[in-house]
Design a protein around this motif. Structure first.
Motif, mmCIF file in Angstrom:
data_model
loop_
_atom_site.group_PDB
_atom_site.id
_atom_site.type_symbol
_atom_site.label_atom_id
_atom_site.label_comp_id
_atom_site.label_asym_id
_atom_site.label_seq_id
_atom_site.Cartn_x
_atom_site.Cartn_y
_atom_site.Cartn_z
ATOM 1 N N MET A 46 -45.680 -15.108 -45.994
ATOM 2 C CA MET A 46 -45.425 -14.020 -45.072
ATOM 3 C C MET A 46 -45.996 -14.302 -43.683
ATOM 4 O O MET A 46 -45.439 -13.851 -42.714
ATOM 5 N N LEU A 47 -47.098 -15.067 -43.578
ATOM 6 C CA LEU A 47 -47.669 -15.449 -42.285
ATOM 7 C C LEU A 47 -47.791 -16.959 -42.210
ATOM 8 O O LEU A 47 -48.073 -17.617 -43.206
ATOM 9 N N LYS A 48 -47.601 -17.499 -41.007
ATOM 10 C CA LYS A 48 -47.808 -18.925 -40.796
ATOM 11 C C LYS A 48 -48.367 -19.127 -39.403
ATOM 12 O O LYS A 48 -48.191 -18.282 -38.535
ATOM 13 N N LYS A 49 -49.044 -20.261 -39.223
ATOM 14 C CA LYS A 49 -49.537 -20.597 -37.887
ATOM 15 C C LYS A 49 -48.365 -20.714 -36.933
ATOM 16 O O LYS A 49 -47.271 -21.125 -37.327
ATOM 17 N N ARG A 50 -48.609 -20.370 -35.681
ATOM 18 C CA ARG A 50 -47.544 -20.398 -34.675
ATOM 19 C C ARG A 50 -47.116 -21.835 -34.409
ATOM 20 O O ARG A 50 -47.923 -22.757 -34.427
ATOM 21 N N ASP A 51 -45.821 -22.005 -34.166
ATOM 22 C CA ASP A 51 -45.308 -23.276 -33.667
ATOM 23 C C ASP A 51 -44.114 -22.996 -32.778
ATOM 24 O O ASP A 51 -43.572 -21.883 -32.765
ATOM 25 N N LEU A 52 -43.698 -23.978 -32.034
ATOM 26 C CA LEU A 52 -42.662 -23.781 -31.024
ATOM 27 C C LEU A 52 -41.259 -23.657 -31.618
ATOM 28 O O LEU A 52 -40.360 -23.144 -30.962
ATOM 29 N N HIS A 53 -41.074 -24.079 -32.869
ATOM 30 C CA HIS A 53 -39.747 -24.063 -33.482
ATOM 31 C C HIS A 53 -39.177 -22.658 -33.647
ATOM 32 O O HIS A 53 -37.966 -22.481 -33.646
ATOM 33 N N GLU A 63 -40.685 -18.715 -20.342
ATOM 34 C CA GLU A 63 -41.986 -18.047 -20.240
ATOM 35 C C GLU A 63 -42.562 -17.796 -21.635
ATOM 36 O O GLU A 63 -43.754 -17.980 -21.869
ATOM 37 N N TYR A 64 -41.709 -17.390 -22.572
ATOM 38 C CA TYR A 64 -42.167 -17.151 -23.943
ATOM 39 C C TYR A 64 -42.673 -18.448 -24.581
ATOM 40 O O TYR A 64 -43.704 -18.471 -25.256
ATOM 41 N N LEU A 65 -41.979 -19.534 -24.343
ATOM 42 C CA LEU A 65 -42.388 -20.843 -24.834
ATOM 43 C C LEU A 65 -43.756 -21.217 -24.262
ATOM 44 O O LEU A 65 -44.646 -21.675 -24.978
ATOM 45 N N PHE A 66 -43.940 -20.997 -22.959
ATOM 46 C CA PHE A 66 -45.204 -21.295 -22.288
ATOM 47 C C PHE A 66 -46.349 -20.468 -22.882
ATOM 48 O O PHE A 66 -47.426 -21.003 -23.184
ATOM 49 N N ILE A 67 -46.120 -19.167 -23.071
ATOM 50 C CA ILE A 67 -47.151 -18.285 -23.639
ATOM 51 C C ILE A 67 -47.508 -18.731 -25.055
ATOM 52 O O ILE A 67 -48.677 -18.745 -25.440
ATOM 53 N N THR A 68 -46.506 -19.102 -25.840
ATOM 54 C CA THR A 68 -46.767 -19.559 -27.211
ATOM 55 C C THR A 68 -47.607 -20.830 -27.196
ATOM 56 O O THR A 68 -48.552 -20.966 -27.988
ATOM 57 N N LYS A 69 -47.302 -21.760 -26.302
ATOM 58 C CA LYS A 69 -48.119 -22.974 -26.167
ATOM 59 C C LYS A 69 -49.557 -22.614 -25.830
ATOM 60 O O LYS A 69 -50.502 -23.184 -26.391
ATOM 61 N N GLN A 70 -49.736 -21.644 -24.923
ATOM 62 C CA GLN A 70 -51.083 -21.199 -24.551
ATOM 63 C C GLN A 70 -51.819 -20.616 -25.759
ATOM 64 O O GLN A 70 -53.001 -20.897 -25.950
ATOM 65 N N SER A 95 -53.468 -16.576 -34.003
ATOM 66 C CA SER A 95 -52.096 -16.102 -33.859
ATOM 67 C C SER A 95 -51.239 -16.593 -35.021
ATOM 68 O O SER A 95 -51.299 -17.769 -35.381
ATOM 69 N N ARG A 96 -50.459 -15.686 -35.588
ATOM 70 C CA ARG A 96 -49.587 -16.020 -36.711
ATOM 71 C C ARG A 96 -48.178 -15.470 -36.470
ATOM 72 O O ARG A 96 -47.994 -14.448 -35.816
ATOM 73 N N THR A 97 -47.207 -16.158 -37.050
ATOM 74 C CA THR A 97 -45.834 -15.678 -37.077
ATOM 75 C C THR A 97 -45.646 -14.918 -38.384
ATOM 76 O O THR A 97 -46.070 -15.377 -39.448
ATOM 77 N N ILE A 98 -45.002 -13.768 -38.298
ATOM 78 C CA ILE A 98 -44.677 -12.969 -39.483
ATOM 79 C C ILE A 98 -43.293 -13.409 -39.959
ATOM 80 O O ILE A 98 -42.357 -13.499 -39.167
ATOM 81 N N LEU A 99 -43.189 -13.689 -41.259
ATOM 82 C CA LEU A 99 -41.932 -14.158 -41.845
ATOM 83 C C LEU A 99 -41.390 -13.123 -42.830
ATOM 84 O O LEU A 99 -42.162 -12.409 -43.480
#
Length: 179
Positions: A1-8, A35-42, A54-58
């Motif tokens: 349900m959660l994973k570490k953030r990545d750019l994909h 801009e969203y890509l840049f913020i995610t990289k940050q 930070s986690r992505t919800i799946l």
């Protein structure tokens, strides 16, 4: 349900975030995909530095549907920010994501208190968080934090989750499910 953030997953998340039902309430309301890509990289760099988690919800199919973050980590506290795409509203993802994320924070990190600041006009988020047994209203209890998030005007309510309360509540939930 959660994973570490990545750019994909950024493209799918950006499309969900720009929905008018979601966009006004996200922490980083990006005006473009770049801009969203840049913020995610940050955020990924900040996590490596220990200043945010930070986690992505799946969803059940492993598709990204939102994000959950702990930011401004200091003195074993931090602020929680969550958003979920409109097609997933009302399906229980918010509560499950918060529970999984808080379990990670309290069991794997030295976090004692998590603050949630919710805009007073964000009725959907206020109702969702008030359903969670381990979340308490903190406007009066953490008055200094409440004042700091409401400069210059009072537009947020402050909620909080303490490690001990969450773990006790989680034990109760696990016991109910087992019986």
């Amino acid at each position: 349900m959660l994973k570490k953030r990545d750019l994909h997953e950024c493209h799918a998340l950006y499309n969900l975030m720009t929905d008018p039902a979601v966009f006004p309430f996200v922490r980083y309301p990006c005006q473009s995909y770049e801009e969203y890509l840049f913020i995610t990289k940050q955020l990924i760099v900040e996590e490596e530095q220990g200043t945010c988690i930070s986690r992505t919800i799946l969803d059940e199919m492993g598709q990204p549907i939102g994000t959950i973050d702990l930011y401004q980590i200091a003195h074993q506290t931090g602020f929680l920010a969550t958003w979920i795409g409109a097609p997933y509203f009302g399906k229980g993802y918010n509560a499950r994501a918060k529970e999984a994320f808080l379990a990670e924070l309290f069991l794997e990190h030295p976090i004692e208190t998590v603050y949630l600041k919710i805009r007073k006009q964000n009725i959907r988020s206020r109702k969702a968080v008030e359903k969670l047994p381990y979340v308490k209203l903190g406007n009066n209890i953490y008055e200094q934090v409440y004042q700091s998030i409401n400069q210059p005007q009072h537009c947020f309510d402050l909620y909080y989750v303490e490690r001990e309360s969450f773990l006790e509540s989680s034990e109760g939930m696990q016991h109910e499910m087992a019986t």
